[in-house]
Design a protein around this motif. Structure first.
Motif, short mmCIF file in Angstrom:
data_model
loop_
_atom_site.label_atom_id
_atom_site.label_comp_id
_atom_site.label_asym_id
_atom_site.label_seq_id
_atom_site.Cartn_x
_atom_site.Cartn_y
_atom_site.Cartn_z
N GLU A 1 27.06 28.05 -17.70
CA GLU A 1 26.60 26.88 -16.95
C GLU A 1 27.12 25.59 -17.59
OE1 GLU A 1 22.47 25.46 -14.85
OE2 GLU A 1 22.36 26.06 -16.96
N ARG A 2 27.68 24.72 -16.76
CA ARG A 2 28.06 23.39 -17.25
C ARG A 2 28.18 22.42 -16.09
NH1 ARG A 2 33.91 23.02 -16.97
NH2 ARG A 2 34.93 25.08 -16.88
N THR A 3 28.19 21.15 -16.44
CA THR A 3 28.28 20.08 -15.44
C THR A 3 29.74 19.78 -15.13
OG1 THR A 3 26.20 19.13 -16.21
CG2 THR A 3 27.65 17.69 -14.92
N THR A 4 30.01 19.58 -13.85
CA THR A 4 31.38 19.30 -13.43
C THR A 4 31.38 18.31 -12.27
OG1 THR A 4 33.47 20.33 -12.75
CG2 THR A 4 31.46 21.18 -11.73
N ARG A 5 32.55 17.84 -11.93
CA ARG A 5 32.69 16.92 -10.80
C ARG A 5 32.47 17.65 -9.48
NH1 ARG A 5 37.61 17.87 -8.25
NH2 ARG A 5 39.14 19.08 -9.44
N PHE A 6 32.39 16.89 -8.39
CA PHE A 6 32.32 17.51 -7.08
C PHE A 6 33.59 18.33 -6.83
CE2 PHE A 6 29.24 14.58 -4.52
CZ PHE A 6 28.19 15.04 -5.30
N PRO A 7 33.47 19.48 -6.19
CA PRO A 7 34.65 20.31 -5.92
C PRO A 7 35.56 19.67 -4.86
CG PRO A 7 32.71 21.25 -4.88
CD PRO A 7 32.22 20.12 -5.73
N ASP A 8 36.78 20.15 -4.79
CA ASP A 8 37.75 19.66 -3.81
C ASP A 8 37.53 20.30 -2.44
OD1 ASP A 8 39.34 18.09 -5.73
OD2 ASP A 8 39.85 20.07 -6.56
N VAL A 9 36.93 21.46 -2.44
CA VAL A 9 36.67 22.21 -1.22
C VAL A 9 35.49 23.12 -1.49
CG1 VAL A 9 38.29 24.04 -1.89
CG2 VAL A 9 37.72 23.73 0.54
N ILE A 10 34.73 23.46 -0.45
CA ILE A 10 33.54 24.29 -0.64
C ILE A 10 33.61 25.52 0.26
CG2 ILE A 10 31.04 24.43 -0.29
CD1 ILE A 10 30.86 21.52 -1.18
N TYR A 11 33.50 26.69 -0.36
CA TYR A 11 33.36 27.96 0.37
C TYR A 11 31.87 28.19 0.58
CZ TYR A 11 33.30 32.98 1.28
OH TYR A 11 33.08 34.22 1.84
N ASN A 12 31.46 28.26 1.82
CA ASN A 12 30.03 28.34 2.14
C ASN A 12 29.72 29.59 2.94
OD1 ASN A 12 31.63 26.82 4.20
ND2 ASN A 12 29.72 26.97 5.36
N GLU A 13 28.47 30.01 2.87
CA GLU A 13 28.00 31.15 3.64
C GLU A 13 26.77 30.75 4.43
OE1 GLU A 13 27.55 34.84 1.72
OE2 GLU A 13 29.38 34.68 0.54
N GLY A 14 26.55 31.46 5.55
CA GLY A 14 25.37 31.19 6.36
C GLY A 14 24.11 31.59 5.60
N GLN A 15 23.13 30.74 5.61
CA GLN A 15 21.89 31.01 4.88
C GLN A 15 20.78 30.11 5.39
OE1 GLN A 15 22.96 28.87 0.81
NE2 GLN A 15 24.69 29.88 1.74
N LYS A 16 19.56 30.58 5.25
CA LYS A 16 18.42 29.78 5.64
C LYS A 16 18.15 28.75 4.54
CE LYS A 16 16.19 33.27 8.53
NZ LYS A 16 14.95 34.07 8.77
N LEU A 17 18.04 27.49 4.93
CA LEU A 17 17.88 26.41 3.97
C LEU A 17 16.61 25.64 4.22
CD1 LEU A 17 21.54 25.03 4.13
CD2 LEU A 17 20.59 26.44 2.31
N THR A 18 16.02 25.12 3.14
CA THR A 18 14.90 24.20 3.29
C THR A 18 15.43 22.89 3.86
OG1 THR A 18 15.20 23.27 1.07
CG2 THR A 18 13.79 25.24 1.27
N THR A 19 14.52 22.04 4.32
CA THR A 19 14.94 20.75 4.88
C THR A 19 15.71 19.94 3.86
OG1 THR A 19 13.01 20.72 6.35
CG2 THR A 19 14.11 18.62 5.94
N GLN A 20 15.24 19.93 2.62
CA GLN A 20 15.92 19.17 1.57
C GLN A 20 17.31 19.73 1.29
OE1 GLN A 20 13.69 18.79 -2.06
NE2 GLN A 20 15.33 17.77 -3.16
N ASN A 21 17.40 21.07 1.19
CA ASN A 21 18.71 21.67 0.94
C ASN A 21 19.67 21.47 2.10
OD1 ASN A 21 17.95 22.54 -1.59
ND2 ASN A 21 17.52 24.64 -0.96
N LEU A 22 19.14 21.50 3.32
CA LEU A 22 19.97 21.26 4.49
C LEU A 22 20.56 19.85 4.47
CD1 LEU A 22 21.08 22.18 7.21
CD2 LEU A 22 18.94 21.44 8.28
N GLN A 23 19.75 18.89 4.07
CA GLN A 23 20.24 17.52 3.96
C GLN A 23 21.36 17.42 2.91
OE1 GLN A 23 16.64 15.35 3.10
NE2 GLN A 23 16.04 15.20 5.25
N THR A 24 21.19 18.13 1.81
CA THR A 24 22.22 18.15 0.78
C THR A 24 23.53 18.73 1.31
OG1 THR A 24 20.59 18.35 -1.01
CG2 THR A 24 22.85 19.05 -1.51
N VAL A 25 23.42 19.85 2.02
CA VAL A 25 24.61 20.49 2.59
C VAL A 25 25.29 19.57 3.59
CG1 VAL A 25 25.40 22.40 4.03
CG2 VAL A 25 23.76 22.83 2.20
N GLN A 26 24.51 18.90 4.42
CA GLN A 26 25.09 17.99 5.41
C GLN A 26 25.81 16.82 4.74
OE1 GLN A 26 21.54 17.20 7.71
NE2 GLN A 26 22.02 18.79 9.21
#
Length: 344
Positions: A60-85
């Motif tokens: 585990e370590r801290t890094t910058r935002f990625p250049d691209v994101i590989y995502n999968e379908g998943q049920k998200l909380t309202t807060q997590n959905l806002q983060t993804v958006q």
């Protein structure tokens, strides 16, 4: 170096089967993968507390935002959905969902070009809606609109219209009268929307139900390529060919040779062509760029092709040693999107 983010709801990458091969292949292809969940995003300094695979273990370590994101379908909380958006608004994502079975069905019908391949289907919520369709379909399939892996699929035969029915579910088969049928269907429909779909009699020469999975992906130039085509054959006495429900598979060539004789190669080319042109068509009608699709089709007695459904994130083929091919295409396409985003 391109940094690929793998966004998943699980916090531990060791519990996600794709994480290790994605990390290894990304490194082999000159990129790096960081695994993270929505709760590990820090907007204040635009960093991610993620997991990297290093020297045989996840670190585990801290890094910058990625250049691209590989995502999968998943049920998200309202807060997590806002983060993804918020992430999606500034970083390219590799994947987009196709919606449920009727969304795909309606979009293809509306567009028209592939309408001839769509199996007639009707959304039902009540027993009366099912009953009203009995004159239209003598034999039909009832299945959940959001079902997966063949779960909950019921094949129904009218033995004497409006009087008795034969219900096939998995290896179970039973005959019921009209009153029992209505009661059974009412229970089945409770709490979940279903589809009634015309039954397509797609069977081998020995009488086993089967379908074809056409697995396509985008490559490193954003071109659709065929990963694999393989038959899925139902267990004896069953109509659901999904491997998770007792079905089995085979290599395409011997299966096609057995079922289509001298025309096997033409059928193989036909299935390959269909998968590629349909994938491109779905990009066009959705106004999105999908990365990977599993297209399920069958052939009736006249060898007419019918489209059962289109699956997002179909997973690696169950055999044929193609797991790394799937992962390599995933990494190459992610790197393409990252580079394309930088040029803008």
């Amino acid at each position: 170096m391109t940094l690929i983010g793998y966004l998943h709801f699980r916090k531990d990458p060791a519990k996600v089967s794709k994480s290790y091969p994605l990390a290894v292949v990304a490194k082999a292809e000159g990129a790096e993968l960081v695994y993270f969940s929505p709760g590990r995003v820090c907007w204040e300094d635009e960093t991610i507390r993620g997991m990297f695979y290093e020297a045989g273990r996840w670190v585990e370590r801290t890094t910058r935002f990625p250049d691209v994101i590989y995502n999968e379908g998943q049920k998200l909380t309202t807060q997590n959905l806002q983060t993804v958006q918020k992430l999606r608004a500034r970083i390219p994502f590799t994947s987009y969902g196709v919606g449920d079975k009727m969304v795909v069905h309606d979009k293809i019908l509306t567009a028209g070009q592939f309408a001839q391949y769509v199996i007639p289907s009707v959304e039902v919520r009540t027993v009366d809606e099912v009953w009203a369709l009995l004159d239209r379909y003598r034999d039909f399939v009832l299945k959940p609109i959001r079902g997966r892996q063949g779960n909950g699929v019921l094949y129904i035969q009218q033995l004497v219209p409006m009087h008795s029915f034969c219900l096939h579910e998995g290896a179970d088969k039973r005959q019921v009268d009209a009153e029992e049928f209505r009661s059974f269907i009412q229970t089945r429909l409770a709490g979940e929307i279903h589809l009634i779909q015309r039954y397509i009699n797609c069977k081998t020469k020995t009488g086993a139900a089967y379908d074809f999975r056409l697995h396509v992906q985008k490559d490193g130039a954003a071109r659709w390529v065929v990963v694999s085509i393989y038959p899925r054959i139902a267990a004896p006495g069953q109509i659901v060919s999904n491997i998770s429900n007792g079905g089995y598979t085979n290599y395409a060539k011997p299966f096609l040779q057995q079922e289509f004789g001298e025309q096997w190669f033409e059928m193989k080319r036909y299935l390959e062509h269909f998968s590629l042109v349909l994938a491109k068509h779905l990009d066009d009608i959705y106004g999105a760029s999908f990365d990977e699709l599993g297209i399920d089709v069958g052939l009736d007695e006249q060898q007419k092709l019918w489209l059962y459904e289109v699956n997002w994130k179909p997973g690696a083929p169950p055999t044929f040693y193609l797991e790394l091919d799937v992962v390599r295409n995933t990494v190459h396409y992610a790197m393409y999107l990252a580079e394309k985003h930088k040029v803008r």
